[in-house]
Write a protein that holds these residues in place. Structure first.
Motif, PDB file in Angstrom:
ATOM      1  N   VAL A  26       2.219  -0.683  10.322  1.00 42.29           N
ATOM      2  CA  VAL A  26       1.569  -1.856  10.570  1.00 42.29           C
ATOM      3  C   VAL A  26       0.341  -1.687  10.156  1.00 42.29           C
ATOM      4  O   VAL A  26      -0.837  -2.230  10.146  1.00 42.29           O
ATOM      5  CB  VAL A  26       3.018  -2.339  11.746  1.00 42.29           C
ATOM      6  N   VAL A  27      -0.508  -1.143  11.352  1.00 38.52           N
ATOM      7  CA  VAL A  27      -1.752  -0.915  11.942  1.00 38.52           C
ATOM      8  C   VAL A  27      -2.383   0.097  10.490  1.00 38.52           C
ATOM      9  O   VAL A  27      -3.100  -0.411   9.866  1.00 38.52           O
ATOM     10  CB  VAL A  27      -1.953   0.106  13.004  1.00 38.52           C
ATOM     11  N   LEU A  29      -1.593  -0.790   7.445  1.00 41.31           N
ATOM     12  CA  LEU A  29      -1.440  -1.543   6.415  1.00 41.31           C
ATOM     13  C   LEU A  29      -2.584  -3.303   6.857  1.00 41.31           C
ATOM     14  O   LEU A  29      -2.722  -3.853   6.371  1.00 41.31           O
ATOM     15  CB  LEU A  29      -0.228  -2.693   6.223  1.00 41.31           C
ATOM     16  N   TRP A  30      -2.568  -2.810   8.403  1.00 47.11           N
ATOM     17  CA  TRP A  30      -4.042  -4.594   8.919  1.00 47.11           C
ATOM     18  C   TRP A  30      -5.201  -3.339   8.087  1.00 47.11           C
ATOM     19  O   TRP A  30      -5.812  -4.560   8.331  1.00 47.11           O
ATOM     20  CB  TRP A  30      -3.545  -4.101  10.643  1.00 47.11           C
ATOM     21  N   TYR A  31      -4.896  -2.620   8.816  1.00 50.23           N
ATOM     22  CA  TYR A  31      -6.891  -2.241   8.380  1.00 50.23           C
ATOM     23  C   TYR A  31      -7.083  -1.603   6.857  1.00 50.23           C
ATOM     24  O   TYR A  31      -7.707  -1.349   6.536  1.00 50.23           O
ATOM     25  CB  TYR A  31      -6.846  -0.891   8.905  1.00 50.23           C
ATOM     26  N   GLY A  32      -6.003  -1.607   6.102  1.00 54.91           N
ATOM     27  CA  GLY A  32      -6.031  -2.029   4.261  1.00 54.91           C
ATOM     28  C   GLY A  32      -5.596  -0.964   3.472  1.00 54.91           C
ATOM     29  O   GLY A  32      -6.183  -0.623   2.181  1.00 54.91           O
ATOM     30  N   THR A  33      -4.748   0.286   4.373  1.00 55.52           N
ATOM     31  CA  THR A  33      -4.600   0.987   3.548  1.00 55.52           C
ATOM     32  C   THR A  33      -3.250   0.203   2.545  1.00 55.52           C
ATOM     33  O   THR A  33      -2.719  -0.932   2.854  1.00 55.52           O
ATOM     34  CB  THR A  33      -3.204   1.935   4.542  1.00 55.52           C
ATOM     35  N   ALA A  38       1.163   3.197   3.362  1.00 50.70           N
ATOM     36  CA  ALA A  38       2.173   3.342   4.712  1.00 50.70           C
ATOM     37  C   ALA A  38       3.626   3.947   4.807  1.00 50.70           C
ATOM     38  O   ALA A  38       4.072   4.125   5.844  1.00 50.70           O
ATOM     39  CB  ALA A  38       2.115   1.806   5.081  1.00 50.70           C
TER      40      ALA A  38
END
Length: 100
Positions: A26-27, A29-33, A38
């Motif tokens: 989730v983190v 994805l939040w930072y654009g991975t 992810a």
């Protein structure tokens, strides 16, 4: 972190690991991975968590086993006992002298 031992501490460790397996992607994805990155990370963390859980459970079972149940230590192939085993030196009575 508490210094308790036993099943409760193992369960706590496994719960935190599972939580991390859910939180890290989730983190990421939040930072654009990417979603694939992810998901790959989640699968890798899940595999490591499963392996660690198995090792912890195995260690728990070995620690819970009484000392009297431990099998005799393995003596290796050169330290066999029983019929026909020699205990060092030369076998007697087989012409182990020069010329005899």
């Amino acid at each position: 972190m508490s210094s308790q031992s036993g099943p409760d501490s193992v369960t706590d460790v496994v719960r935190w690991a599972v939580f991390s397996c859910a939180l890290v992607p989730v983190v990421l994805l939040w930072y654009g991975t990417s979603l694939a990155g992810a998901a790959g990370t989640a699968l890798g963390l899940a595999a490591v968590t499963a392996a660690c859980r198995l090792l912890l459970r195995h260690a728990e079972r070995r620690a819970a086993r009484p000392l009297t149940e431990d099998p005799a230590p393995h003596r290796g192939r050169h330290h066999r006992t029983g019929a026909g085993a020699h205990r060092g030196g030369r076998p007697g009575g087989r012409g182990n002298t020069p010329g005899g």
